[in-house]
Design a protein around this motif. Structure first.
Motif, PDB file in Angstrom:
ATOM      1  N   LEU A  54     -12.959 -93.128 -14.451  1.00  0.00           N
ATOM      2  CA  LEU A  54     -12.598 -91.711 -14.474  1.00  0.00           C
ATOM      3  C   LEU A  54     -11.136 -91.627 -14.883  1.00  0.00           C
ATOM      4  N   ARG A  55     -10.853 -90.904 -15.968  1.00  0.00           N
ATOM      5  CA  ARG A  55      -9.484 -90.814 -16.473  1.00  0.00           C
ATOM      6  C   ARG A  55      -9.089 -89.360 -16.748  1.00  0.00           C
ATOM      7  N   SER A  56      -7.806 -89.141 -16.604  1.00  0.00           N
ATOM      8  CA  SER A  56      -7.231 -87.860 -17.034  1.00  0.00           C
ATOM      9  C   SER A  56      -6.274 -88.119 -18.178  1.00  0.00           C
ATOM     10  N   LEU A  57      -6.073 -87.103 -18.998  1.00  0.00           N
ATOM     11  CA  LEU A  57      -4.967 -87.092 -19.950  1.00  0.00           C
ATOM     12  C   LEU A  57      -3.821 -86.373 -19.256  1.00  0.00           C
ATOM     13  N   THR A  58      -2.783 -87.117 -18.931  1.00  0.00           N
ATOM     14  CA  THR A  58      -1.681 -86.560 -18.157  1.00  0.00           C
ATOM     15  C   THR A  58      -0.538 -86.186 -19.089  1.00  0.00           C
ATOM     16  N   ALA A  59      -0.134 -84.917 -19.042  1.00  0.00           N
ATOM     17  CA  ALA A  59       0.963 -84.446 -19.888  1.00  0.00           C
ATOM     18  C   ALA A  59       2.290 -84.931 -19.325  1.00  0.00           C
ATOM     19  N   MET A  60       3.058 -85.631 -20.147  1.00  0.00           N
ATOM     20  CA  MET A  60       4.370 -86.113 -19.746  1.00  0.00           C
ATOM     21  C   MET A  60       5.427 -85.498 -20.652  1.00  0.00           C
ATOM     22  N   VAL A  61       6.410 -84.867 -20.032  1.00  0.00           N
ATOM     23  CA  VAL A  61       7.465 -84.181 -20.779  1.00  0.00           C
ATOM     24  C   VAL A  61       8.460 -85.201 -21.306  1.00  0.00           C
TER      25      VAL A  61
ATOM     26  N   LEU B  39       0.419 -86.707 -24.278  1.00  0.00           N
ATOM     27  CA  LEU B  39      -0.689 -86.879 -23.339  1.00  0.00           C
ATOM     28  C   LEU B  39      -0.965 -88.375 -23.191  1.00  0.00           C
ATOM     29  N   VAL B  40      -0.912 -88.852 -21.963  1.00  0.00           N
ATOM     30  CA  VAL B  40      -1.078 -90.274 -21.688  1.00  0.00           C
ATOM     31  C   VAL B  40      -2.331 -90.489 -20.845  1.00  0.00           C
ATOM     32  N   SER B  41      -3.174 -91.419 -21.255  1.00  0.00           N
ATOM     33  CA  SER B  41      -4.399 -91.728 -20.522  1.00  0.00           C
ATOM     34  C   SER B  41      -4.061 -92.344 -19.171  1.00  0.00           C
ATOM     35  N   THR B  42      -4.620 -91.778 -18.094  1.00  0.00           N
ATOM     36  CA  THR B  42      -4.324 -92.222 -16.733  1.00  0.00           C
ATOM     37  C   THR B  42      -5.622 -92.426 -15.965  1.00  0.00           C
TER      38      THR B  42
ATOM     39  N   VAL C 207      -7.670 -82.867 -18.109  1.00  0.00           N
ATOM     40  CA  VAL C 207      -6.255 -82.903 -18.484  1.00  0.00           C
ATOM     41  C   VAL C 207      -5.448 -82.395 -17.298  1.00  0.00           C
ATOM     42  N   VAL C 208      -4.340 -83.067 -17.003  1.00  0.00           N
ATOM     43  CA  VAL C 208      -3.474 -82.671 -15.891  1.00  0.00           C
ATOM     44  C   VAL C 208      -2.081 -82.382 -16.446  1.00  0.00           C
ATOM     45  N   SER C 209      -1.551 -81.197 -16.147  1.00  0.00           N
ATOM     46  CA  SER C 209      -0.210 -80.802 -16.604  1.00  0.00           C
ATOM     47  C   SER C 209       0.561 -80.214 -15.437  1.00  0.00           C
ATOM     48  N   ASN C 210       1.883 -80.192 -15.563  1.00  0.00           N
ATOM     49  CA  ASN C 210       2.698 -79.512 -14.554  1.00  0.00           C
ATOM     50  C   ASN C 210       3.875 -78.835 -15.228  1.00  0.00           C
ATOM     51  N   VAL C 211       4.313 -77.746 -14.625  1.00  0.00           N
ATOM     52  CA  VAL C 211       5.464 -76.980 -15.114  1.00  0.00           C
ATOM     53  C   VAL C 211       6.402 -76.745 -13.936  1.00  0.00           C
TER      54      VAL C 211
ATOM     55  N   LEU D 287      -6.322 -79.004 -15.345  1.00  0.00           N
ATOM     56  CA  LEU D 287      -5.689 -78.771 -14.052  1.00  0.00           C
ATOM     57  C   LEU D 287      -4.202 -78.538 -14.288  1.00  0.00           C
ATOM     58  N   MET D 288      -3.679 -77.440 -13.758  1.00  0.00           N
ATOM     59  CA  MET D 288      -2.278 -77.084 -13.991  1.00  0.00           C
ATOM     60  C   MET D 288      -1.555 -76.918 -12.658  1.00  0.00           C
ATOM     61  N   PHE D 289      -0.472 -77.659 -12.471  1.00  0.00           N
ATOM     62  CA  PHE D 289       0.392 -77.535 -11.305  1.00  0.00           C
ATOM     63  C   PHE D 289       1.651 -76.754 -11.698  1.00  0.00           C
ATOM     64  N   VAL D 290       2.079 -75.832 -10.832  1.00  0.00           N
ATOM     65  CA  VAL D 290       3.339 -75.109 -11.014  1.00  0.00           C
ATOM     66  C   VAL D 290       4.051 -75.076  -9.668  1.00  0.00           C
ATOM     67  N   SER D 291       5.282 -75.564  -9.630  1.00  0.00           N
ATOM     68  CA  SER D 291       6.068 -75.483  -8.401  1.00  0.00           C
ATOM     69  C   SER D 291       6.842 -74.167  -8.399  1.00  0.00           C
ATOM     70  N   TYR D 292       6.724 -73.427  -7.287  1.00  0.00           N
ATOM     71  CA  TYR D 292       7.434 -72.144  -7.183  1.00  0.00           C
ATOM     72  C   TYR D 292       7.678 -71.822  -5.716  1.00  0.00           C
ATOM     73  N   ALA D 293       8.929 -71.546  -5.387  1.00  0.00           N
ATOM     74  CA  ALA D 293       9.332 -71.092  -4.054  1.00  0.00           C
ATOM     75  C   ALA D 293       8.844 -72.038  -2.960  1.00  0.00           C
ATOM     76  N   GLY D 294       9.003 -73.355  -3.200  1.00  0.00           N
ATOM     77  CA  GLY D 294       8.679 -74.331  -2.179  1.00  0.00           C
ATOM     78  C   GLY D 294       7.215 -74.657  -2.030  1.00  0.00           C
TER      79      GLY D 294
END
Length: 524
Positions: free
Chosen positions: A348-355, A376-379, A441-445, A473-480
């Protein structure tokens, strides 16, 4: 209007219409990224800003016109793709704004779903703003300002930089903070850029950036998990003194990474899980119905406590471990035996977005803000490991190997060298082959670490939504807190409404396994 007057005075009138060459990533995204037969309707980043009350439409139109459409450096906002170039066109700002009225939170969610993958009018610049006002103005109601920008214009971090640079995003007290301070990234963690336009970097600069980044990991900044990774010293071009043995080892490691990057689009497919469909389906992958699923916002301080209790892992490792555990729980619910198997051959792999490295300082030229600087890096996700703590350690080993074999730089180099000379059918088919072999696909902002305002209106929640060919799948950090959403094919995820509770349960179980017994992932 007065709230952003200071930023407006910094705007310059744009020069005469121009044409500017695209990067390989922007060009591919402008053409749809995949072959036409994949039926992907658009490549759009949807920024959802949830507010109790919205700014006036006329005020927003005036602000966008003066700050974005008349400022030198932001030409992509008033241009359309033409081959390998951006071509400036006449823009009527009112054409890009639409008002809606929603009756309930459920109606608001459905309205965002209906718009998130709607194609743009290709005769106009590919962005639009939707003001979704709640019909009920009571205290518990929520409206949404939906900003849709085509991914060919910029990535998520570029969009954040743009909105901040133009004075739209401020601290809750009205103060305009530098972006590194706003999102909680230490200034000394800035890594040198890989773009030729930014010049060469010295080895000492890279080492200092790496040490600063590692120091920031333990400094307590909750949003540092979204850090920009510094370049590996062995891969930075410039005036570096290295022995021939070190250079030879660097070339060898880089060559291995290139082979691995090629293998990601030509090698083995993921195992046949319930949620990724049959192998025949993935070999003929097509875009279909999409469902937006939002998860409960997890406390970043709780996730950091888990990270610190283990040591030697990153917050990204913690998140991917929680995700993998939630997928095991989901597989058990729908009767998928592969998710419960402890056979190490299960894949099971994700394509992980790396900035890629970039500066967030205020002195960055305007024409370096809107850009696509990611790979995008295979993880591989350790879904075969039942114990959460063991799964976390395996996840950390996997991500460490990705860094030591320089996978980000190898992937970028392949895109930059092969993409411009290869025919489009080859480029798009390679992208399709890559995605069809992965399950998500996994990304974060990174977002502001405190509650903020947008055009002087308080923003109480944020989501960044990106419909993709495979689940996104999208992660966003906001207000803790960590705001998360998952865009899926509902036909393959019939019990998708359980995913949020599985994420919370897995966070609790992982914390317990590493000795974190105080606190809760949802409760302050």
């Amino acid at each position: 209007m007065s709230a952003t007057a200071g930023a407006a005075t910094q705007c310059e009138a744009s020069p005469v219409p121009f044409q500017r060459q695209m990067s390989i990533v922007s060009w591919s995204l402008s053409k749809g990224f995949f072959p036409q037969e994949a039926n992907v309707p658009c490549t759009t980043i949807n920024v959802c800003l949830y507010m109790r009350s919205l700014p006036l439409k006329t005020d927003l139109e005036s602000l966008f016109d003066s700050h974005l459409l008349r400022t030198r450096g932001y030409e992509r906002m008033r241009s359309v793709p033409l081959g390998w170039r951006w071509r400036q066109v006449e823009v009527t700002v009112q054409d890009h704004f639409t008002e809606h009225t929603v009756q309930s939170a459920d109606d608001l969610h459905k309205a965002i779903e209906a718009l998130m993958d709607r194609p743009f009018d290709t005769s106009r610049p590919r962005w639009e703003v939707h003001l979704m006002a709640a019909a009920d103005s009571s205290e518990g109601s929520s409206s949404c300002l939906l900003i849709r920008i085509d991914h060919s214009i910029a990535d998520g971090l570029g969009i954040l930089m743009l909105l901040h640079r133009c004075g739209f995003i401020k601290a809750e007290n009205g103060q305009v903070l530098p972006l590194p301070d706003l999102i909680g990234i230490r200034r000394d963690t800035r890594a040198p850029s890989i773009d030729a336009a930014d010049g060469d970097a010295h080895e000492s600069e890279v080492t200092e950036a790496k040490e600063a980044t590692e120091a920031s990991e333990v400094s307590g900044d909750d949003s540092r998990w979204t850090k920009v990774e510094p370049l590996a010293p062995g891969l930075v071009t410039g005036r570096m003194k290295r022995t021939w043995v070190e250079w030879a080892m660097g070339v060898f490691q880089f060559s291995k990474a290139v082979v691995a990057a090629l293998g990601d689009s030509m090698g083995r497919f993921d195992s046949d899980f319930y949620f990724n469909g049959s192998l025949d389906r993935r070999k003929n992958l097509k875009y279909g119905r999409r469902k937006l699923v939002t998860f409960p916002p997890l406390r970043l301080s709780y996730l950091k406590a888990v990270k610190s209790a283990v040591g030697g892992v990153s917050l990204t490792d913690v998140l991917l471990t929680i995700l993998t555990g939630a997928l095991r729980r989901y597989g058990s619910l729908v009767g998928d035996p592969l998710t419960q198997s402890e056979d190490g051959t299960t894949l099971l792999r994700s394509l992980t977005a790396m900035v890629l490295p970039r500066s967030l300082d205020e002195d960055v030229p305007a024409d370096r803000v809107l850009r696509n600087g990611f790979v995008l890096v295979s993880t591989q996700l350790p879904i075969h490991i039942a114990d959460p703590k063991d799964r976390l350690r395996q996840m950390a080993q996997t991500t460490a190997r990705l860094k030591t074999r320089h996978q980000q730089m190898a992937t970028y180099t392949l895109m930059a060298t092969v993409g411009p000379v290869a025919p489009w059918w080859f480029t798009s088919k390679t992208c399709l082959d890559l995605f069809s072999r992965h399950s998500l696909v996994v990304s974060n902002v990174p977002g502001p670490k405190e509650l903020c305002t947008f055009c002087d209106k308080p923003v109480h929640d944020v989501q960044v939504v990106y419909p993709n060919l495979v689940p996104q799948l999208m992660f966003v950090s906001y207000a803790g807190r960590l705001r998360t959403n998952f865009v899926i094919d509902p036909d393959l995820w019939p019990q998708h409404h359980q995913l949020g509770s599985f994420i919370v349960a897995e966070a609790l179980e992982l914390a317990k396994s590493v000795g974190v017994t105080q606190g809760h992932p949802l409760e302050d």
